[in-house]
Design a protein around this motif. Structure first.
Motif, mmCIF file in Angstrom:
data_model
loop_
_atom_site.group_PDB
_atom_site.id
_atom_site.type_symbol
_atom_site.label_atom_id
_atom_site.label_comp_id
_atom_site.label_asym_id
_atom_site.label_seq_id
_atom_site.Cartn_x
_atom_site.Cartn_y
_atom_site.Cartn_z
ATOM 1 N N GLU A 66 1.021 -0.794 -0.205
ATOM 2 C CA GLU A 66 0.233 0.048 -0.047
ATOM 3 C C GLU A 66 1.261 0.819 -0.464
ATOM 4 O O GLU A 66 2.132 1.227 0.951
ATOM 5 C CB GLU A 66 -0.591 0.171 1.182
ATOM 6 C CG GLU A 66 -2.027 -1.496 1.495
ATOM 7 C CD GLU A 66 -2.827 -0.908 0.138
ATOM 8 O OE1 GLU A 66 -3.075 0.008 -0.555
ATOM 9 O OE2 GLU A 66 -3.272 -1.681 -1.036
ATOM 10 N N TRP A 67 0.284 1.831 -0.948
ATOM 11 C CA TRP A 67 1.121 3.644 -1.079
ATOM 12 C C TRP A 67 1.459 4.235 0.506
ATOM 13 O O TRP A 67 2.124 5.159 0.754
ATOM 14 C CB TRP A 67 0.602 4.431 -2.429
ATOM 15 C CG TRP A 67 0.936 5.711 -2.291
ATOM 16 C CD1 TRP A 67 0.160 7.055 -1.736
ATOM 17 C CD2 TRP A 67 2.169 6.291 -2.513
ATOM 18 N NE1 TRP A 67 0.980 8.129 -1.616
ATOM 19 C CE2 TRP A 67 1.783 7.704 -2.162
ATOM 20 C CE3 TRP A 67 3.494 6.247 -2.968
ATOM 21 C CZ2 TRP A 67 2.932 8.547 -2.686
ATOM 22 C CZ3 TRP A 67 4.247 7.182 -3.267
ATOM 23 C CH2 TRP A 67 4.381 7.932 -2.844
ATOM 24 N N ASP A 68 0.301 4.198 0.862
ATOM 25 C CA ASP A 68 0.085 5.026 2.656
ATOM 26 C C ASP A 68 0.637 4.293 3.490
ATOM 27 O O ASP A 68 0.440 4.628 4.125
ATOM 28 C CB ASP A 68 -1.569 5.060 3.154
ATOM 29 C CG ASP A 68 -2.415 6.168 1.960
ATOM 30 O OD1 ASP A 68 -1.800 6.919 1.224
ATOM 31 O OD2 ASP A 68 -3.131 5.888 1.388
ATOM 32 N N ASN A 69 1.560 3.437 2.978
ATOM 33 C CA ASN A 69 2.250 2.914 4.265
ATOM 34 C C ASN A 69 3.758 2.394 3.743
ATOM 35 O O ASN A 69 4.882 2.064 4.594
ATOM 36 C CB ASN A 69 1.907 1.308 4.665
ATOM 37 C CG ASN A 69 2.660 0.397 5.771
ATOM 38 O OD1 ASN A 69 2.433 0.896 6.645
ATOM 39 N ND2 ASN A 69 3.027 -0.799 5.290
ATOM 40 N N MET A 70 4.266 3.601 2.763
ATOM 41 C CA MET A 70 5.829 3.476 1.845
ATOM 42 C C MET A 70 6.529 4.614 2.728
ATOM 43 O O MET A 70 5.652 5.748 2.159
ATOM 44 C CB MET A 70 5.840 3.554 0.926
ATOM 45 C CG MET A 70 4.817 2.421 0.826
ATOM 46 S SD MET A 70 5.439 0.930 0.731
ATOM 47 C CE MET A 70 4.197 -0.300 0.577
ATOM 48 N N LEU A 71 7.889 5.299 3.191
ATOM 49 C CA LEU A 71 8.066 6.038 3.111
ATOM 50 C C LEU A 71 9.398 5.890 2.306
ATOM 51 O O LEU A 71 9.663 4.208 2.461
ATOM 52 C CB LEU A 71 8.266 6.475 4.816
ATOM 53 C CG LEU A 71 6.872 7.197 5.441
ATOM 54 C CD1 LEU A 71 7.493 7.222 6.788
ATOM 55 C CD2 LEU A 71 6.719 8.287 3.986
ATOM 56 N N LEU A 72 10.520 6.849 2.895
ATOM 57 C CA LEU A 72 12.515 6.278 1.904
ATOM 58 C C LEU A 72 12.807 5.964 3.710
ATOM 59 O O LEU A 72 12.907 6.970 4.720
ATOM 60 C CB LEU A 72 12.842 7.245 1.802
ATOM 61 C CG LEU A 72 11.832 7.133 0.026
ATOM 62 C CD1 LEU A 72 12.877 8.530 -0.703
ATOM 63 C CD2 LEU A 72 12.504 6.135 -0.561
ATOM 64 N N ALA A 73 13.695 5.479 3.663
ATOM 65 C CA ALA A 73 14.947 5.391 4.885
ATOM 66 C C ALA A 73 16.115 5.557 4.554
ATOM 67 O O ALA A 73 16.158 4.599 3.414
ATOM 68 C CB ALA A 73 14.056 3.991 5.466
ATOM 69 N N CYS A 74 16.849 4.900 5.272
ATOM 70 C CA CYS A 74 18.205 4.663 5.230
ATOM 71 C C CYS A 74 18.696 3.229 5.690
ATOM 72 O O CYS A 74 17.732 2.665 6.707
ATOM 73 C CB CYS A 74 19.422 5.369 6.235
ATOM 74 S SG CYS A 74 19.143 6.148 7.726
ATOM 75 N N GLY A 75 19.468 2.846 5.359
ATOM 76 C CA GLY A 75 19.859 1.953 6.057
ATOM 77 C C GLY A 75 19.885 1.000 7.454
ATOM 78 O O GLY A 75 19.202 0.700 7.970
ATOM 79 N N PRO A 76 21.002 2.696 8.120
ATOM 80 C CA PRO A 76 20.337 2.270 10.197
ATOM 81 C C PRO A 76 19.250 2.317 9.875
ATOM 82 O O PRO A 76 18.482 1.630 11.157
ATOM 83 C CB PRO A 76 21.533 3.749 10.462
ATOM 84 C CG PRO A 76 21.908 3.259 9.376
ATOM 85 C CD PRO A 76 21.952 3.448 7.798
ATOM 86 N N CYS A 77 18.307 3.534 9.995
ATOM 87 C CA CYS A 77 17.463 3.455 10.396
ATOM 88 C C CYS A 77 15.975 2.193 10.077
ATOM 89 O O CYS A 77 15.631 1.625 11.286
ATOM 90 C CB CYS A 77 16.472 4.416 9.843
ATOM 91 S SG CYS A 77 17.044 6.498 10.752
ATOM 92 N N ASN A 78 16.525 1.464 9.127
ATOM 93 C CA ASN A 78 15.231 0.831 8.440
ATOM 94 C C ASN A 78 16.105 -0.457 8.945
ATOM 95 O O ASN A 78 14.978 -1.503 9.233
ATOM 96 C CB ASN A 78 15.418 0.061 7.092
ATOM 97 C CG ASN A 78 14.484 -0.414 6.224
ATOM 98 O OD1 ASN A 78 13.272 -0.320 6.568
ATOM 99 N ND2 ASN A 78 14.582 -0.474 5.042
ATOM 100 N N ARG A 79 16.728 -0.915 9.222
ATOM 101 C CA ARG A 79 17.475 -2.253 10.010
ATOM 102 C C ARG A 79 16.692 -1.939 11.610
ATOM 103 O O ARG A 79 16.878 -2.564 12.465
ATOM 104 C CB ARG A 79 19.211 -2.638 9.709
ATOM 105 C CG ARG A 79 19.221 -2.414 8.665
ATOM 106 C CD ARG A 79 20.832 -3.486 8.174
ATOM 107 N NE ARG A 79 21.382 -2.167 8.712
ATOM 108 C CZ ARG A 79 22.369 -0.925 8.138
ATOM 109 N NH1 ARG A 79 22.203 -0.921 6.815
ATOM 110 N NH2 ARG A 79 22.990 -0.005 8.651
#
Length: 250
Positions: A66-79
């Motif tokens: 779902e589009w409304d559930n997506m954001l961009l993140a860097c590797g450290p934040c995403n991990r």
């Protein structure tokens, strides 16, 4: 943390709402909407911007694409965020709250390397205790205050923040000493150069902190970072941060 507006679902060439079979296919749309910045730490994503599920797909598979559930993140934040629960009543989320209001940034000597400075976020001490706790949970979620230091370290957010703060302070000094007193044409030239530097370095909140008390510059910075929620800042009160429209907390 910059308060961002994701906006409506992107459209196909024929005007129909876009659908994807792989969530990573939202990457270019997110970049187009919000720029190449991590939604959590606001670091510039020079390469490999990661598409991040606000609600982890392990928690709710129904929102995997779902589009409304997506954001961009860097590797450290995403991990660090991984599949940990982060409901908006307990955490500060960049597409729902005004994360700029949640944190303040401090400089300290790096505990693992003499002579190094680090810049990390802390909960905004001006907030009520319950909102400071919410901010702290958000910092812990993405390990925004991590001070990783080793020969193979890939998490250098503390270092890039410090470098950005040092640069932003130089820009502020030049504004106070020279350009704030200049004609509008010269101020416009200064602001064009300033915004180029700010977009190149990222860390939205660092720049806003450096220019606190300079509303003309704050307005420019808020407007130049794409899809920032301007309603999270009080245009009638020097562009100071305020709770996001419709919310009672952040």
């Amino acid at each position: 943390m910059r308060p961002v507006i994701r906006g409506a679902v992107p459209l196909n060439a024929d005007g129909s709402p876009k659908k994807v079979s792989d969530y990573k296919d939202w990457r270019m749309d997110l970049l187009d909407r919000m720029g190449p910045f991590c939604s959590y730490c606001n670091m510039v994503l020079h390469d490999s911007p990661q598409v991040e599920h606000v609600i982890a797909q392990d928690i709710n598979p129904a929102v995997k694409l779902e589009w409304d559930n997506m954001l961009l993140a860097c590797g450290p934040c995403n991990r660090s965020k991984s599949n940990h629960p982060c409901p908006p009543d307990t955490h500060c989320l960049p597409d729902i709250h005004n994360g700029h209001l949640a944190f303040r940034y401090i400089v300290l000597d790096h505990p693992k390397k003499a002579g190094l400075k680090a810049c990390i976020p802390i909960p905004n001490p001006a907030l009520p205790q319950n909102l400071q706790e919410k901010a702290k949970r958000t910092i812990d979620l993405c390990k925004l205050d991590a001070l990783t230091y080793n020969p193979r370290a890939t998490d250098l957010r503390w270092k890039y923040r410090w470098e950005t703060l040092s640069i932003a302070q130089v820009w502020r000094q030049s504004w106070d000493s020279t350009f704030s007193l200049q004609p509008e044409t010269l101020q416009s030239q200064y602001l064009n150069l300033l915004t180029t530097a700010a977009l190149a370095k990222g860390f939205f909140s660092i720049w806003l902190a450096a220019f606190e008390g300079a509303p003309f510059v704050l307005q420019t910075l808020i407007n130049v970072f794409p899809n920032t929620d301007n309603n999270s800042f009080d245009a009638q009160n020097g562009w100071l941060p305020k709770a996001r429209a419709g919310l009672n907390d952040l």
